[in-house]
Design a protein around this motif. Sequence first.
Motif, PDB file in Angstrom:
ATOM      1  N   MET A  60       5.976  32.916 -34.431  1.00 59.05           N
ATOM      2  CA  MET A  60       4.656  32.660 -34.391  1.00 59.05           C
ATOM      3  C   MET A  60       3.934  32.860 -33.163  1.00 59.05           C
ATOM      4  N   THR A  61       4.823  33.442 -32.236  1.00 68.22           N
ATOM      5  CA  THR A  61       4.321  33.599 -30.849  1.00 68.22           C
ATOM      6  C   THR A  61       3.934  34.983 -30.425  1.00 68.22           C
ATOM      7  N   LEU A  62       2.974  35.370 -29.666  1.00 64.13           N
ATOM      8  CA  LEU A  62       2.814  36.874 -29.237  1.00 64.13           C
ATOM      9  C   LEU A  62       2.843  36.701 -27.966  1.00 64.13           C
ATOM     10  N   GLY A  63       3.774  37.355 -27.129  1.00 64.61           N
ATOM     11  CA  GLY A  63       3.841  37.450 -25.802  1.00 64.61           C
ATOM     12  C   GLY A  63       3.959  36.103 -24.922  1.00 64.61           C
ATOM     13  N   THR A  64       3.389  36.071 -23.801  1.00 60.48           N
ATOM     14  CA  THR A  64       3.407  34.864 -23.111  1.00 60.48           C
ATOM     15  C   THR A  64       2.134  34.700 -22.264  1.00 60.48           C
ATOM     16  N   PRO A  65       1.686  33.268 -22.338  1.00 57.12           N
ATOM     17  CA  PRO A  65       0.571  32.993 -21.489  1.00 57.12           C
ATOM     18  C   PRO A  65       0.279  33.818 -20.306  1.00 57.12           C
ATOM     19  N   ILE A  66      -0.836  34.217 -19.904  1.00 60.30           N
ATOM     20  CA  ILE A  66      -1.076  34.878 -18.879  1.00 60.30           C
ATOM     21  C   ILE A  66      -1.270  34.183 -17.606  1.00 60.30           C
ATOM     22  N   ALA A  67      -1.559  32.888 -17.690  1.00 59.83           N
ATOM     23  CA  ALA A  67      -1.394  32.042 -16.617  1.00 59.83           C
ATOM     24  C   ALA A  67      -1.157  30.537 -17.071  1.00 59.83           C
ATOM     25  N   ALA A  68      -0.226  30.031 -16.403  1.00 54.83           N
ATOM     26  CA  ALA A  68      -0.087  28.627 -16.642  1.00 54.83           C
ATOM     27  C   ALA A  68      -0.942  27.517 -16.060  1.00 54.83           C
ATOM     28  N   PHE A  69      -0.887  26.333 -16.529  1.00 57.34           N
ATOM     29  CA  PHE A  69      -1.697  25.361 -15.933  1.00 57.34           C
ATOM     30  C   PHE A  69      -0.933  24.105 -15.975  1.00 57.34           C
ATOM     31  N   ILE A  70      -0.413  23.488 -14.934  1.00 58.51           N
ATOM     32  CA  ILE A  70       0.633  22.293 -15.001  1.00 58.51           C
ATOM     33  C   ILE A  70      -0.203  21.397 -14.148  1.00 58.51           C
ATOM     34  N   PRO A  71      -0.840  20.522 -14.432  1.00 54.43           N
ATOM     35  CA  PRO A  71      -1.635  19.747 -13.282  1.00 54.43           C
ATOM     36  C   PRO A  71      -0.709  18.541 -12.999  1.00 54.43           C
ATOM     37  N   LEU A  72       0.348  18.850 -12.176  1.00 60.68           N
ATOM     38  CA  LEU A  72       1.133  18.104 -11.488  1.00 60.68           C
ATOM     39  C   LEU A  72       1.314  18.423 -10.058  1.00 60.68           C
ATOM     40  N   ASP A  73       1.362  17.027  -9.424  1.00 64.49           N
ATOM     41  CA  ASP A  73       1.526  17.390  -7.692  1.00 64.49           C
ATOM     42  C   ASP A  73       3.027  17.474  -7.380  1.00 64.49           C
ATOM     43  N   ALA A  74       3.165  17.810  -6.024  1.00 65.82           N
ATOM     44  CA  ALA A  74       4.502  17.961  -5.599  1.00 65.82           C
ATOM     45  C   ALA A  74       5.579  16.751  -5.936  1.00 65.82           C
ATOM     46  N   SER A  75       5.104  15.796  -6.332  1.00 63.99           N
ATOM     47  CA  SER A  75       6.203  14.591  -6.585  1.00 63.99           C
ATOM     48  C   SER A  75       6.257  14.504  -8.004  1.00 63.99           C
ATOM     49  N   GLY A  76       5.549  15.280  -8.939  1.00 64.42           N
ATOM     50  CA  GLY A  76       5.646  15.293 -10.490  1.00 64.42           C
ATOM     51  C   GLY A  76       4.808  14.441 -10.976  1.00 64.42           C
ATOM     52  N   ALA A  77       3.670  13.731 -10.330  1.00 59.77           N
ATOM     53  CA  ALA A  77       2.639  12.988 -10.632  1.00 59.77           C
ATOM     54  C   ALA A  77       1.356  13.678 -11.235  1.00 59.77           C
ATOM     55  N   LEU A  78       0.666  13.194 -12.155  1.00 62.42           N
ATOM     56  CA  LEU A  78      -0.738  14.003 -12.576  1.00 62.42           C
ATOM     57  C   LEU A  78      -1.396  13.901 -11.391  1.00 62.42           C
ATOM     58  N   ASP A  79      -2.112  15.292 -11.290  1.00 67.80           N
ATOM     59  CA  ASP A  79      -3.105  15.332 -10.360  1.00 67.80           C
ATOM     60  C   ASP A  79      -4.339  15.263 -11.113  1.00 67.80           C
ATOM     61  N   TRP A  80      -4.940  14.295 -10.887  1.00 63.92           N
ATOM     62  CA  TRP A  80      -6.275  13.897 -11.692  1.00 63.92           C
ATOM     63  C   TRP A  80      -7.381  14.638 -11.571  1.00 63.92           C
ATOM     64  N   PRO A  81      -7.607  15.152 -10.373  1.00 65.25           N
ATOM     65  CA  PRO A  81      -8.715  16.049 -10.362  1.00 65.25           C
ATOM     66  C   PRO A  81      -8.779  17.537 -11.111  1.00 65.25           C
TER      67      PRO A  81
END
Length: 226
Positions: A97-118
Amino acid sequence: MTTHLSRNAVLRIAPFAAFMILLAIRGAMPAGEATDVDPRWVYGLTVLMVGGLLMLYSSEYGELARANAPDLRECGLAVAVGLGVFALWIHLDAAWMTLGTPIAAFIPLDASGALDWPLVAVRIAGAVFLVPVMEELFWRSFLMRWIEQAQFETVDPRSVGAKAVLLSTFVFVLAHTLWLAALVAGLAYAWLYRRTGRLWVAVLAHAVTNAALATWVLITGHWQYW
Protein backbone atom coordinates in the motif's frame (compact mmCIF):
# COMPACT_ATOMS: atom_id res chain seq x y z
CA MET A 1 -9.98 21.75 -23.81
CA THR A 2 -7.99 24.99 -23.73
CA THR A 3 -4.61 24.96 -21.99
CA HIS A 4 -4.84 28.61 -20.98
CA LEU A 5 -5.10 29.02 -17.25
CA SER A 6 -7.28 31.80 -15.92
CA ARG A 7 -6.36 34.03 -13.02
CA ASN A 8 -8.73 32.02 -10.84
CA ALA A 9 -6.88 28.84 -11.76
CA VAL A 10 -3.47 30.37 -11.05
CA LEU A 11 -4.60 31.62 -7.64
CA ARG A 12 -5.57 28.08 -6.67
CA ILE A 13 -2.45 26.50 -8.12
CA ALA A 14 0.12 28.98 -6.71
CA PRO A 15 -0.13 28.08 -2.98
CA PHE A 16 0.04 24.37 -3.80
CA ALA A 17 3.00 24.89 -6.13
CA ALA A 18 4.84 26.92 -3.49
CA PHE A 19 4.21 24.19 -0.94
CA MET A 20 5.57 21.46 -3.23
CA ILE A 21 8.66 23.48 -4.20
CA LEU A 22 9.53 24.12 -0.56
CA LEU A 23 8.88 20.46 0.24
CA ALA A 24 11.38 19.46 -2.47
CA ILE A 25 13.92 21.95 -1.11
CA ARG A 26 13.48 20.59 2.40
CA GLY A 27 13.90 17.04 1.15
CA ALA A 28 17.09 17.93 -0.72
CA MET A 29 18.75 19.59 2.28
CA PRO A 30 21.26 17.57 4.30
CA ALA A 31 20.12 16.81 7.83
CA GLY A 32 21.95 16.98 11.11
CA GLU A 33 25.31 18.65 11.48
CA ALA A 34 25.95 18.70 7.73
CA THR A 35 24.27 22.09 7.51
CA ASP A 36 23.79 25.16 9.68
CA VAL A 37 20.13 25.29 8.68
CA ASP A 38 17.74 22.79 10.23
CA PRO A 39 15.62 21.60 7.26
CA ARG A 40 12.66 21.13 9.58
CA TRP A 41 12.42 24.90 9.94
CA VAL A 42 11.91 25.17 6.19
CA TYR A 43 8.45 23.90 7.07
CA GLY A 44 8.02 27.04 9.15
CA LEU A 45 8.94 29.09 6.07
CA THR A 46 6.40 27.04 4.14
CA VAL A 47 3.67 27.91 6.60
CA LEU A 48 4.50 31.61 6.32
CA MET A 49 4.78 31.71 2.53
CA VAL A 50 1.82 29.51 1.64
CA GLY A 51 -0.29 30.99 4.42
CA GLY A 52 0.62 34.44 3.16
CA LEU A 53 -0.52 33.58 -0.37
CA LEU A 54 -3.81 32.20 0.90
CA MET A 55 -4.43 35.30 2.98
CA LEU A 56 -3.38 37.66 0.18
CA TYR A 57 -5.90 36.19 -2.24
CA SER A 58 -8.54 35.11 0.27
CA SER A 59 -11.08 37.57 -1.11
CA GLU A 60 -10.86 35.82 -4.49
CA TYR A 61 -11.68 32.37 -3.15
CA GLY A 62 -15.44 32.65 -3.46
CA GLU A 63 -15.95 29.01 -2.50
CA LEU A 64 -14.52 29.88 0.93
CA ALA A 65 -16.67 32.96 1.47
CA ARG A 66 -18.62 33.16 4.70
CA ALA A 67 -21.85 32.64 2.77
CA ASN A 68 -20.60 29.16 1.84
CA ALA A 69 -19.89 28.07 5.40
CA PRO A 70 -21.35 24.67 6.33
CA ASP A 71 -24.35 24.27 8.59
CA LEU A 72 -24.34 22.17 11.76
CA ARG A 73 -25.38 18.97 9.99
CA GLU A 74 -22.66 19.39 7.37
CA CYS A 75 -20.09 20.06 10.09
CA GLY A 76 -21.09 16.83 11.80
CA LEU A 77 -20.78 14.94 8.53
CA ALA A 78 -17.33 16.45 7.92
CA VAL A 79 -16.11 15.47 11.40
CA ALA A 80 -17.42 11.91 11.00
CA VAL A 81 -15.79 11.49 7.58
CA GLY A 82 -12.55 13.10 8.78
CA LEU A 83 -12.28 10.71 11.72
CA GLY A 84 -13.15 7.76 9.50
CA VAL A 85 -10.39 8.67 7.06
CA PHE A 86 -7.93 8.95 9.96
CA ALA A 87 -8.91 5.52 11.30
CA LEU A 88 -8.31 3.96 7.90
CA TRP A 89 -5.15 5.98 7.16
CA ILE A 90 -3.16 4.52 10.07
CA HIS A 91 -4.10 0.97 9.08
CA LEU A 92 -3.62 1.17 5.32
CA ASP A 93 0.16 1.07 5.59
CA ALA A 94 1.21 -2.39 4.42
CA ALA A 95 4.20 -2.57 2.09
CA TRP A 96 2.04 -3.03 -1.01
CA MET A 97 0.00 0.00 0.00
CA THR A 98 3.10 2.22 -0.05
CA LEU A 99 4.40 4.13 -3.05
CA GLY A 100 8.06 5.18 -2.72
CA THR A 101 9.39 7.00 0.33
CA PRO A 102 8.53 10.40 1.81
CA ILE A 103 10.39 13.31 0.23
CA ALA A 104 11.19 14.91 3.58
CA ALA A 105 10.92 13.44 7.06
CA PHE A 106 9.75 15.56 9.96
CA ILE A 107 10.69 14.35 13.43
CA PRO A 108 10.20 17.16 15.99
CA LEU A 109 12.67 15.87 18.59
CA ASP A 110 15.66 17.69 20.03
CA ALA A 111 19.13 16.23 20.57
CA SER A 112 18.03 14.60 23.83
CA GLY A 113 15.04 12.92 22.21
CA ALA A 114 12.45 15.22 23.81
CA LEU A 115 9.70 16.91 21.85
CA ASP A 116 10.72 20.25 20.39
CA TRP A 117 7.46 22.10 21.02
CA PRO A 118 8.09 25.05 18.67
CA LEU A 119 8.59 22.55 15.85
CA VAL A 120 5.49 20.65 16.94
CA ALA A 121 3.46 23.86 16.92
CA VAL A 122 4.68 24.79 13.44
CA ARG A 123 3.88 21.33 12.11
CA ILE A 124 0.39 21.29 13.60
CA ALA A 125 -0.30 24.79 12.29
CA GLY A 126 0.63 23.66 8.81
CA ALA A 127 -1.07 20.28 8.87
CA VAL A 128 -4.34 21.36 10.48
CA PHE A 129 -4.89 24.97 9.39
CA LEU A 130 -2.88 25.39 6.18
CA VAL A 131 -2.73 22.13 4.23
CA PRO A 132 -6.49 21.39 4.24
CA VAL A 133 -7.30 24.79 2.75
CA MET A 134 -4.43 24.78 0.28
CA GLU A 135 -4.99 21.20 -0.91
CA GLU A 136 -8.77 21.36 -1.15
CA LEU A 137 -8.54 24.58 -3.16
CA PHE A 138 -6.18 22.85 -5.56
CA TRP A 139 -7.33 19.22 -5.74
CA ARG A 140 -11.07 19.58 -5.42
CA SER A 141 -12.11 23.16 -6.16
CA PHE A 142 -9.72 23.62 -9.07
CA LEU A 143 -8.47 20.33 -10.52
CA MET A 144 -11.60 18.22 -10.11
CA ARG A 145 -13.83 20.91 -11.63
CA TRP A 146 -11.24 21.86 -14.28
CA ILE A 147 -11.17 18.27 -15.54
CA GLU A 148 -14.93 18.51 -15.83
CA GLN A 149 -14.73 21.83 -17.70
CA ALA A 150 -11.90 24.28 -18.42
CA GLN A 151 -13.98 27.17 -17.08
CA PHE A 152 -14.04 25.45 -13.72
CA GLU A 153 -15.44 28.50 -11.91
CA THR A 154 -18.79 27.88 -13.57
CA VAL A 155 -19.00 24.23 -12.54
CA ASP A 156 -21.34 23.34 -9.70
CA PRO A 157 -19.40 20.71 -7.69
CA ARG A 158 -22.63 18.77 -7.26
CA SER A 159 -22.70 18.18 -11.02
CA VAL A 160 -19.13 16.88 -11.38
CA GLY A 161 -19.02 13.47 -13.05
CA ALA A 162 -17.22 10.29 -12.06
CA LYS A 163 -14.41 10.83 -14.60
CA ALA A 164 -13.34 14.13 -13.03
CA VAL A 165 -13.59 12.70 -9.50
CA LEU A 166 -11.51 9.64 -10.37
CA LEU A 167 -8.85 11.44 -12.43
CA SER A 168 -8.30 14.19 -9.84
CA THR A 169 -8.15 11.59 -7.09
CA PHE A 170 -5.64 9.54 -9.10
CA VAL A 171 -3.28 12.53 -9.30
CA PHE A 172 -3.88 13.19 -5.59
CA VAL A 173 -2.79 9.61 -4.88
CA LEU A 174 0.47 10.09 -6.79
CA ALA A 175 1.41 12.93 -4.43
CA HIS A 176 1.24 10.66 -1.36
CA THR A 177 3.36 7.78 -0.13
CA LEU A 178 0.48 5.77 1.32
CA TRP A 179 -1.38 5.46 -1.96
CA LEU A 180 -4.33 3.39 -0.79
CA ALA A 181 -4.94 5.64 2.22
CA ALA A 182 -4.69 8.65 -0.09
CA LEU A 183 -7.19 7.04 -2.46
CA VAL A 184 -9.69 6.64 0.37
CA ALA A 185 -9.07 10.19 1.58
CA GLY A 186 -9.29 11.74 -1.87
CA LEU A 187 -12.54 9.99 -2.70
CA ALA A 188 -14.00 10.87 0.70
CA TYR A 189 -13.20 14.57 0.45
CA ALA A 190 -14.38 14.67 -3.18
CA TRP A 191 -17.63 12.98 -2.15
CA LEU A 192 -18.21 15.58 0.54
CA TYR A 193 -17.64 18.45 -1.86
CA ARG A 194 -19.83 16.89 -4.52
CA ARG A 195 -22.59 15.97 -2.08
CA THR A 196 -22.83 19.32 -0.27
CA GLY A 197 -21.51 21.74 -2.87
CA ARG A 198 -19.49 23.42 -0.11
CA LEU A 199 -15.69 23.29 -0.17
CA TRP A 200 -15.61 24.14 3.53
CA VAL A 201 -17.07 20.71 4.30
CA ALA A 202 -14.14 18.99 2.57
CA VAL A 203 -11.68 21.41 4.22
CA LEU A 204 -13.11 20.67 7.66
CA ALA A 205 -12.99 16.90 7.12
CA HIS A 206 -9.38 17.17 5.91
CA ALA A 207 -8.48 19.28 8.95
CA VAL A 208 -10.11 16.77 11.32
CA THR A 209 -8.16 13.92 9.70
CA ASN A 210 -4.87 15.81 10.04
CA ALA A 211 -5.60 16.91 13.61
CA ALA A 212 -6.42 13.36 14.68
CA LEU A 213 -3.32 12.06 12.89
CA ALA A 214 -1.11 14.69 14.54
CA THR A 215 -2.45 13.79 17.98
CA TRP A 216 -1.92 10.08 17.35
CA VAL A 217 1.61 10.61 16.01
CA LEU A 218 2.62 12.70 19.02
CA ILE A 219 1.25 10.09 21.41
CA THR A 220 2.68 7.03 19.67
CA GLY A 221 5.84 8.41 18.09
CA HIS A 222 5.01 6.97 14.66
CA TRP A 223 6.88 9.77 12.90
CA GLN A 224 6.71 8.10 9.50
CA TYR A 225 3.15 9.42 9.21
CA TRP A 226 4.49 13.00 9.39
